[in-house]
Scaffold this active site. Sequence first.
Site, PDB file in Angstrom:
ATOM      1  N   GLY A 140      -8.946  64.486  55.858  1.00  0.00           N
ATOM      2  CA  GLY A 140      -7.671  65.224  55.832  1.00  0.00           C
ATOM      3  C   GLY A 140      -6.660  64.359  55.238  1.00  0.00           C
ATOM      4  O   GLY A 140      -5.497  64.794  54.731  1.00  0.00           O
ATOM      5  N   PHE A 141      -6.855  62.925  55.807  1.00  0.00           N
ATOM      6  CA  PHE A 141      -5.912  61.912  55.238  1.00  0.00           C
ATOM      7  C   PHE A 141      -5.754  61.874  53.733  1.00  0.00           C
ATOM      8  O   PHE A 141      -4.772  61.572  53.137  1.00  0.00           O
ATOM      9  CB  PHE A 141      -5.727  60.699  55.952  1.00  0.00           C
ATOM     10  CG  PHE A 141      -4.946  59.711  56.044  1.00  0.00           C
ATOM     11  CD1 PHE A 141      -3.907  59.684  56.548  1.00  0.00           C
ATOM     12  CD2 PHE A 141      -5.158  58.753  54.783  1.00  0.00           C
ATOM     13  CE1 PHE A 141      -2.801  58.743  56.405  1.00  0.00           C
ATOM     14  CE2 PHE A 141      -4.133  57.621  54.591  1.00  0.00           C
ATOM     15  CZ  PHE A 141      -2.986  57.743  55.426  1.00  0.00           C
ATOM     16  N   LYS A 175      -8.557  53.643  52.470  1.00  0.00           N
ATOM     17  CA  LYS A 175      -8.533  55.153  52.732  1.00  0.00           C
ATOM     18  C   LYS A 175      -6.884  55.405  52.057  1.00  0.00           C
ATOM     19  O   LYS A 175      -5.806  54.969  52.608  1.00  0.00           O
ATOM     20  CB  LYS A 175      -8.227  55.372  54.308  1.00  0.00           C
ATOM     21  CG  LYS A 175      -8.135  56.872  54.725  1.00  0.00           C
ATOM     22  CD  LYS A 175      -7.841  57.180  56.113  1.00  0.00           C
ATOM     23  CE  LYS A 175      -9.118  56.599  57.048  1.00  0.00           C
ATOM     24  NZ  LYS A 175      -8.818  56.898  58.547  1.00  0.00           N
ATOM     25  N   ASP A 200     -10.139  61.934  69.680  1.00  0.00           N
ATOM     26  CA  ASP A 200     -10.966  62.493  68.526  1.00  0.00           C
ATOM     27  C   ASP A 200     -12.271  61.952  68.317  1.00  0.00           C
ATOM     28  O   ASP A 200     -12.694  61.382  67.344  1.00  0.00           O
ATOM     29  CB  ASP A 200     -10.155  62.496  67.127  1.00  0.00           C
ATOM     30  CG  ASP A 200     -10.768  63.618  66.341  1.00  0.00           C
ATOM     31  OD1 ASP A 200     -11.343  64.485  66.571  1.00  0.00           O
ATOM     32  OD2 ASP A 200     -10.579  63.458  64.970  1.00  0.00           O
TER      33      ASP A 200
END
Length: 813
Positions: free
Chosen positions: A494-495, A512, A608
């Site tokens: 998602g990032f 990332k 998470d």
Amino acid sequence: MEDKLHEPLILLLFLVLFSSYQLPSSAYTLPDKYFINCGSNINLNITSRTYVGDMNPGLVSFTKQNSYFTNNKQASKTSPALYRTARIFRQKSSYVFKIDRNGPYLVRLHFFGSKKLSAAVFDVLVPGFLLLHNFKLQNSSNTAVIKEFILSIPVSNFSIDFVPQGPSFAFVNAIEVFPAPPGFINDDDKNGYKGILSQPLQTIHRINVGGPTLTPKNDTLLRKWLPDDSYLYHADAAKGSRVLPVKPTYLAPFNQFIAPDLVYMTAKEMNISTTGMVSENINITWSYNVTPNAQHLVRVHFCDIVSSSPSKIRFLLYIGSYLSQEIDPYKRMGRLATPFFVDFVVDSDDSGLMNISIGPDSSSSVKNAFLNGVEIMEMMRESEFVKPKQKSVFVIVGPFLGGLVLVCIFGGLLFIRLRCRKSESVGTSKWPSFTAYKGSAPSNKMSQQSSPSRQGTTNASPVPDLYLGLKIPFFEIQLATSNFDKKLLIGKGGFGNVYRGTLRTGVKVAVKRSEPGSSQGIPEFQTEIMVLFKIRHRHLVSLIGYCDEGLEMILVYEFMEKGTLREHLYNSKLPYLSWKQRLEICLGAARGLDYLHKGATGGIIHRDVKSTNILLDENLVAKVADFGLSKSGPPGHTHVSTFVKGTFGYLDPEYFMTQQLTQKSDVFSFGVVLLEVLCARPAINPTLPREQVNLAEWGMFCKKKGLLDQIVDPSVKAQINPNSLRKFVEIAEKCLQEYGADRPSLSDVAWDLEYALQLQQTAVAREPYDSTTGASSLLRSSIIRRLPSITAEFYSDEMGRLGEAEIGTVFLS
């Protein structure tokens, strides 16, 4: 008397309002332009639309000098007339359309195969986006291939570019460009995602569930709908419903162009057999091929033609393994045979498949579910736009301007070289060539408030000064990843994308990178840096640095050679983990989380915990990762009141119901991970019978019935010492208690896992240490009814983006 005078006025006002509701759909008719018959001067009337030959003057312009038309002689006389001609381009060429009003448009490109045309390889571009890349017509069935897109187009001269690849050519048989009906696609919040129309949508699947193929003749927007039978996972789980004998009833302001009547007049429903041949607990599942690791807009269509009279039918919809939502037709529409649809933004995983399932809600009085139609559209990112290579810029500029450009380029290269010498710690012979980053003026997102607008604030945060030691220049990251070479891409979440890289010091890293310019992920970006800056632990992934230049948000971590725990549990291509290795991995992860809870920083809740956030190094040492959702608990408080965030299947039911986050929420999630390790299956799998969909529910049910040994991973079942298994299951059971107060701390979990490891290694037969006193050895039966992934209500306007890895989070406000 006065009331009698008011009555006609009120009635008139009602009629005006009602007519205004009807206006958007009733006022729309399919426009006359643009429908283009390419490579021809003949106008063709097809399905009540006139496709105008592109050689007729005045309607549309195209690049004539680089194109020619051809008669498709290999097309038989029975082939549609629209595909008997085509326009061929040997160089980059364009069609230009004059757009006279803003809004979403449907753009369709028609391609028809022949031996000659099937050799074409080309790109198709529109301003800012690459629609088709290296497109090649692979079609031997003598049928047309139609690529459909939905784009937001402003008033302008809109161009569609065809760019041949290498020595090849490009072609097109027909083009459609026309405005969509009002309300067809809107930018409303869709489970936490806004701005749908900021990027093109490409239609991947359009399915008429329970009905036959629908051709453009059956659809007012000239669409094609395919039957669903070939997509069914268990064909026996579904049956066709009765066909609605009359047109469905539409309620204003529902747009009747959303889907044709024939979609809503048929459906598939649960095949509930009275003979026992088919279990009523098996959900209906459809499996669709999609682009891996991409965002998709999923539109599901419903119309209750299943019930013979108004009832309280209510059922559950699953998309992938991550999204679960209750569908209540009567709460939405209040009557039978009334169409409605629901949109979701869903991230696909790396499997290339998306499963959509329906199944009855255990709390509903009617045990049934139905579906009428499905549309899946891929959301195309602007960063995927590939600019065509241009010849030397000096050909198109004057002598003086060319000299000025040379001076600027030389000065820029000199500046970069001097900067590199200053920062160079290890000698390098040559740098690989890459395109320097082009963005806005440098800014620091660590000093910005966490708002979607990404606007700076005058209340500067002290964070920038605190974390400057971790900043890595963007050009260093470009160098480490060979300018983000696709060959180095190792994941997507998602990032953003994750790349393998090597710093000039020789250190291997994972990079990332958020989508440049994206407004999403700023809070997670900030939180990750703030958490990882403070902590260092053998079982927590280390942050090497970050980049915050221009529109970039990049995190650089230590590289974890063996990937995620999930990959080793489910990926058959990787060697399976022995039971001893699994125990060591669980023990390491528990110690990392315990340090997070009680270490020097104290009070950090991960929020998470899941198998994709437990990474393995080259020696299979476990390290917990992804702290973007982490939360620090205020000193002296037992919980943090906050919006619910987490992943379906791992979400603590107490946290979900109370919105009070505690460290015991991580304990529950870790208990689900323990069952994943034991059973080697996902936390949520909607393709299984209904009672097995949720691993936590199913595992504890089997434990209660004494059947847990039947769901243990067969690859390790024979090697597990019975005492070690008994202790391991006891730990998982304690973690999955309904109430946080009944769950152990992670330090107790780590102690028990270490003992389970000793039992496996030495088979010591002694009374195991009980880390929780007074806790029942069996879960209350009410737990089975209250886990959120099955029974909780989720509404589309309450949910955040869903997906796996870094996707898969739920945001409830």
